[in-house]
Design a protein around this motif. Structure first.
Motif, short mmCIF file in Angstrom:
data_model
loop_
_atom_site.label_atom_id
_atom_site.label_comp_id
_atom_site.label_asym_id
_atom_site.label_seq_id
_atom_site.Cartn_x
_atom_site.Cartn_y
_atom_site.Cartn_z
N ASP A 85 -0.14 11.11 -1.96
CA ASP A 85 0.46 9.65 -2.42
C ASP A 85 1.91 9.64 -2.43
O ASP A 85 2.67 8.47 -2.44
CB ASP A 85 0.04 9.43 -4.14
CG ASP A 85 -1.38 9.01 -4.13
OD1 ASP A 85 -1.85 8.82 -3.16
OD2 ASP A 85 -1.98 9.17 -5.18
N ILE A 127 0.52 8.37 6.32
CA ILE A 127 -0.05 7.42 5.43
C ILE A 127 -1.51 7.09 5.60
O ILE A 127 -1.83 6.27 4.60
CB ILE A 127 0.88 6.26 5.24
CG1 ILE A 127 0.66 5.45 6.71
CG2 ILE A 127 2.32 6.25 5.18
CD1 ILE A 127 1.23 3.92 6.78
N ARG A 135 2.92 5.99 -1.73
CA ARG A 135 1.66 5.15 -2.18
C ARG A 135 1.84 4.23 -3.50
O ARG A 135 1.97 4.82 -4.54
CB ARG A 135 0.29 5.93 -2.00
CG ARG A 135 -0.87 4.86 -1.75
CD ARG A 135 -2.06 5.62 -2.24
NE ARG A 135 -2.44 6.95 -1.44
CZ ARG A 135 -2.78 7.13 -0.18
NH1 ARG A 135 -3.42 5.94 0.37
NH2 ARG A 135 -3.05 8.22 0.36
N GLU A 193 0.83 -1.30 -0.05
CA GLU A 193 -0.10 -0.03 0.11
C GLU A 193 1.01 1.29 0.14
O GLU A 193 0.75 2.31 -0.85
CB GLU A 193 -0.79 0.00 1.34
CG GLU A 193 -1.84 -1.26 0.97
CD GLU A 193 -2.83 -0.99 2.34
OE1 GLU A 193 -3.76 -0.03 2.47
OE2 GLU A 193 -2.86 -2.14 3.21
N TRP A 194 1.98 1.24 0.88
CA TRP A 194 2.86 2.40 0.97
C TRP A 194 4.10 1.69 0.83
O TRP A 194 4.48 0.72 1.27
CB TRP A 194 2.86 3.32 1.98
CG TRP A 194 1.52 4.07 1.98
CD1 TRP A 194 0.13 3.94 2.52
CD2 TRP A 194 1.49 5.46 1.72
NE1 TRP A 194 -0.55 5.00 2.46
CE2 TRP A 194 0.38 5.98 1.72
CE3 TRP A 194 2.68 6.46 1.25
CZ2 TRP A 194 0.11 7.39 1.48
CZ3 TRP A 194 2.38 7.65 0.91
CH2 TRP A 194 1.24 8.18 1.06
#
Length: 268
Positions: free
Chosen positions: A152, A146, A185, A123-124
């Protein structure tokens, strides 16, 4: 009547509604603020022969806030991989070993790093080298960063430390005046456009700023210049890989040898 407004309400009007109460509680336990619902943070790292330098210190610092790690072991001949597995024990760790180092063509290495990292469906992505560590604030604030749905890409300033307490600042050493992406992200379908240079190519694709981005005032400490022997090794490597300063600066390379550089104390 008391209602906990931190959780959605579950209404019970008849005995049959009791059957769904436990299922509802299980779902809300996985809700906002829980470990399971927070965005997954994946460490992405490239290393080579780091076991006797800062690897353990860096991993012990960041293991408190990452969820998994994808590490490229770029031709190590020491026990760097074993240190990673030891310090990050208890979380998913995937180590990809290069028998022969790819760093002489860094863009190939960075593309490989990205490809292997996104295989974990992150996701990150936190992209750090084995000699980089954030100041203490990052640990306290990273989850808030986050969780922001409007951002992002986070950019940070990198400080080149010349000893354990001071960073270097002069005309050749001013990286800390600029912001660079380290926390991104992962957006499935994002088409990377890389800066195809064998040296100083950047860790992420050069079009990463097409994504919504933000500058953070949290600072990142680069410890790779602290020891004189490490500085000499870097000097020799840059002179070998980029003797004409095609991708960097020969003046900066030569300045590594300065005996009395201007140093500034780092205050947290």
């Amino acid at each position: 009547m008391y209602v906990d407004t931190h959780l959605p309400a579950y209404h019970i009007y008849r005995d049959s509604d009791l059957e769904g109460a436990m299922e509802f509680l299980d779902r809300t336990d996985m809700g906002e603020g829980s470990e399971a619902s927070r965005p997954k943070l994946t460490l992405s790292m490239v290393m080579k022969n780091e076991s006797e330098r800062y690897l353990r210190r860096v991993l012990e610092e960041i293991r408190d806030y990452i969820d998994e790690a994808v590490i490229i072991d770029d031709g190590s001949t020491d026990n760097s991989a074993e240190v990673c597995l030891e310090v990050l024990k208890g979380m998913p760790v995937r180590i990809i070993r290069n028998d022969i180092s790819k760093f002489s063509n860094e863009i190939e290495l960075r593309k490989m790093q990205w490809k292997e990292t996104v295989k974990s469906n992150p996701e990150w992505i936190l992209n750090l080298d084995a000699d980089e560590v954030f100041e203490n604030r990052f640990k306290e604030e990273v989850r808030q960063l986050i969780s922001d749905q409007e951002v992002d890409v986070y950019c940070f300033r990198l400080y080149d430390f010349w000893n354990e307490t001071h960073y270097r600042e002069d005309e050749h050493w001013c990286a800390h005046q600029y912001y660079r992406p380290f926390l991104v992200r992962y957006r499935e379908g994002f088409e990377c456009k890389w800066n195809d240079r064998p040296q100083h190519c950047g860790r992420f694709a050069e079009n990463i700023f097409e994504l919504p981005h933000k500058l953070s005032d949290i600072r990142l400490k680069h410890l790779g210049w602290v020891k004189k022997e490490d500085r000499m090794a870097k000097f020799k490597r840059y002179r070998e890989l980029d003797p004409d300063g095609t991708y960097g600066s020969t003046e900066q390379y030569q300045s590594i040898l300065d005996e009395n550089p201007n140093l500034v104390r780092f205050e947290e």
